[in-house]
Write an enzyme that holds these catalytic residues in place. Structure first.
Site, PDB file in Angstrom:
ATOM      1  N   ASP A   1      80.527  75.153  70.431  1.00 19.26           N
ATOM      2  CA  ASP A   1      79.494  74.161  69.894  1.00 19.26           C
ATOM      3  C   ASP A   1      79.895  72.788  71.003  1.00 19.26           C
ATOM      4  O   ASP A   1      80.817  72.153  71.098  1.00 19.26           O
ATOM      5  CB  ASP A   1      79.941  73.579  68.329  1.00 19.26           C
TER       6      ASP A   1
ATOM      7  N   ASP B   1      72.478  74.022  71.166  1.00 17.29           N
ATOM      8  CA  ASP B   1      73.865  73.458  71.654  1.00 17.29           C
ATOM      9  C   ASP B   1      74.981  74.223  71.217  1.00 17.29           C
ATOM     10  O   ASP B   1      76.109  74.070  71.224  1.00 17.29           O
ATOM     11  CB  ASP B   1      74.093  72.121  71.459  1.00 17.29           C
ATOM     12  N   GLU B   2      74.666  75.445  70.210  1.00 20.45           N
ATOM     13  CA  GLU B   2      75.849  76.124  69.508  1.00 20.45           C
ATOM     14  C   GLU B   2      75.492  77.678  69.627  1.00 20.45           C
ATOM     15  O   GLU B   2      74.373  78.131  69.473  1.00 20.45           O
ATOM     16  CB  GLU B   2      76.465  75.463  68.317  1.00 20.45           C
TER      17      GLU B   2
HETATM   18 MG   LIG Z   1      76.933  70.262  68.715  1.00 14.89          MG
END
Ligand SMILES: [Mg+2]
Length: 411
Positions: A8, A110-111
């Site tokens: 993350d 984003d993860e």
């Molecule tokens: Mg994040």
């Protein structure tokens, strides 16, 4: 036992903007001062999309209007979002991850999850492997990530939330009692803003209390969702890390239409997209799910097919949110050839508990009410009773058979 990583990016939008500014010659690293990415940053009404760690100390939260944030911290530096930059960074990160396993499942921009099982021989113990990945990303791309490690996706994700930034944290089943159960129930994955107060009312204050609460009573209050919450609090999750392509394939709701004439005007294509967005969003709402990804398929008159999709920062089910996202994708993808066929696909579905905060920086709560009213009227009096003014004078809302597919929903 499997070994699953959850990777993350720390304050993703803020970090990515900060790294780009440094590359462009800025002397200031936004990550070291109170700063934020705010949509429509000229106006005070723009919404905070991401904030730096120093900004967090002022109590600034994602989703609040910039005006509020500035009251808490007048020296807050705000920069506008740069979505193409974010997509690029996201792709580069997943490219790096693909060096460490062939089982990678993006979860949002984003993860993502990485199945590390069996990779020990190549990269060392899980902790060593995670360290390699974290350093690799930092060295090559300039930003930090959190890596949560466990034996399933749920716990890996929860692990990564425990402490930030730039951390590697394990949360194996035997660590639940110490690391997870004392936390307030609000911290639990999938416990949303609407569920938490109801749990509190039932006397459930911590994740541990949720884990030990009688399942039958949770089911009585929340139906199958209650059973799932209880399983999650006990760290139970056996979903595999899906391949990136598979996720899009099976977990989606879509609709498409073949147009009886060539569409060459952007405005014309927009009208068709709106009519498709209507159906797709209505089906999302009908199924009680939100989409974390919107895709657009374009077929040209010379039978070329291309499709583009966007992962959303937060899940959506509003007609206008789907429409605006589809329009954006269309604008980026369309090369001005005559169009014969258009489709919208909503993917990465999740329960409607998801926060309705749009990447497009708008508050959809009013839209949601209007959507609900329209759904109700249509269900009661037939689908043609409410037609958007855009449709008057030509294109009908696309209620054709399309391709409705609700398969395995993301838990
Ligand atoms: Mg994040």
């Amino acid at each position: 036992m499997r070994t699953i990583f959850h990777i993350d990016v720390n304050s993703a939008f803020l970090s990515w903007s900060a790294v780009q500014l440094l590359k462009d010659g800025s002397m200031l690293d936004l990550r070291t001062v109170p700063s934020a990415v705010a949509g429509d940053s000229e106006s005070r009404r723009g919404i905070i999309l991401a904030k730096s760690t120093p900004a967090k100390k002022y109590g600034i939260v994602t989703g609040e209007p910039k005006g509020f944030a500035l009251q808490k911290c007048p020296q807050l530096i705000c920069v506008p979002p740069a979505f193409s930059l974010y997509t690029k960074n996201s792709e580069e990160m997943f490219r790096i991850l693909s060096n460490y396993s062939d089982r990678i499942e993006p979860f949002s921009i984003d993860e993502g999850f990485l199945d590390y099982t069996g990779m020990e021989q190549l990269f060392g113990s899980p902790l060593e492997g995670a360290k390699k990945i974290k350093e690799h990303i930092k060295k090559e791309l300039g930003f930090t990530v959190n890596i949560g490690i466990s034996s399933n996706k749920l716990l890996a994700k929860m692990a990564g939330e425990l402490e930030k930034p730039d951390k590697i944290i394990t949360l194996y089943p035997e660590e639940l009692e110490v690391k997870l159960w004392p936390l307030p129930v609000e911290e639990m994955f999938m416990v949303g803003r609407r569920t938490a107060p109801r749990l509190r009312k039932m006397g459930v204050r911590t994740i541990g209390e949720l884990a030990r609460y009688p399942v039958t009573l949770l089911e009585k209050e929340f139906k199958s969702y209650g059973r799932m919450l209880n399983a999650y609090a006990n760290g139970i999750d056996d979903t595999p890390v899906a391949h990136a392509e598979a996720v899009q394939e099976v977990k989606s709701i879509g609709n498409s239409t073949t147009i009886p004439y060539d569409v060459e005007e952007r405005e014309e294509a927009y009208k068709i997209l709106l009519s498709l967005a209507e159906t797709v969003a209505m089906r999302l709402r009908g199924g009680g799910v939100c989409a974390r990804e919107i895709g657009v398929v374009i077929k040209t008159t010379d039978f070329q097919v291309y499709s583009h999709q966007t992962k959303l920062f937060n899940a959506i089910d509003c007609t206008n949110a789907v429409y605006e996202t589809a329009k954006k994708i269309f604008d980026e993808a369309w090369k001005k050839e005559p169009i014969r066929h258009l489709g919208i696909r909503a993917g990465h579905l999740c329960s409607e508990e998801c926060i309705q905060l749009s990447i497009l920086d708008e508050d959809w709560s009013k839209e949601k009410q209007a959507d609900a009213a329209m759904d109700l009227i249509r269900r009661k009096y037939g689908r043609d009773t409410v037609v958007r003014s855009t449709f008057i004078g030509g294109i009908e809302p696309a209620f054709g058979g399309g391709s409705l597919k609700i398969n395995h929903l993301r838990k």
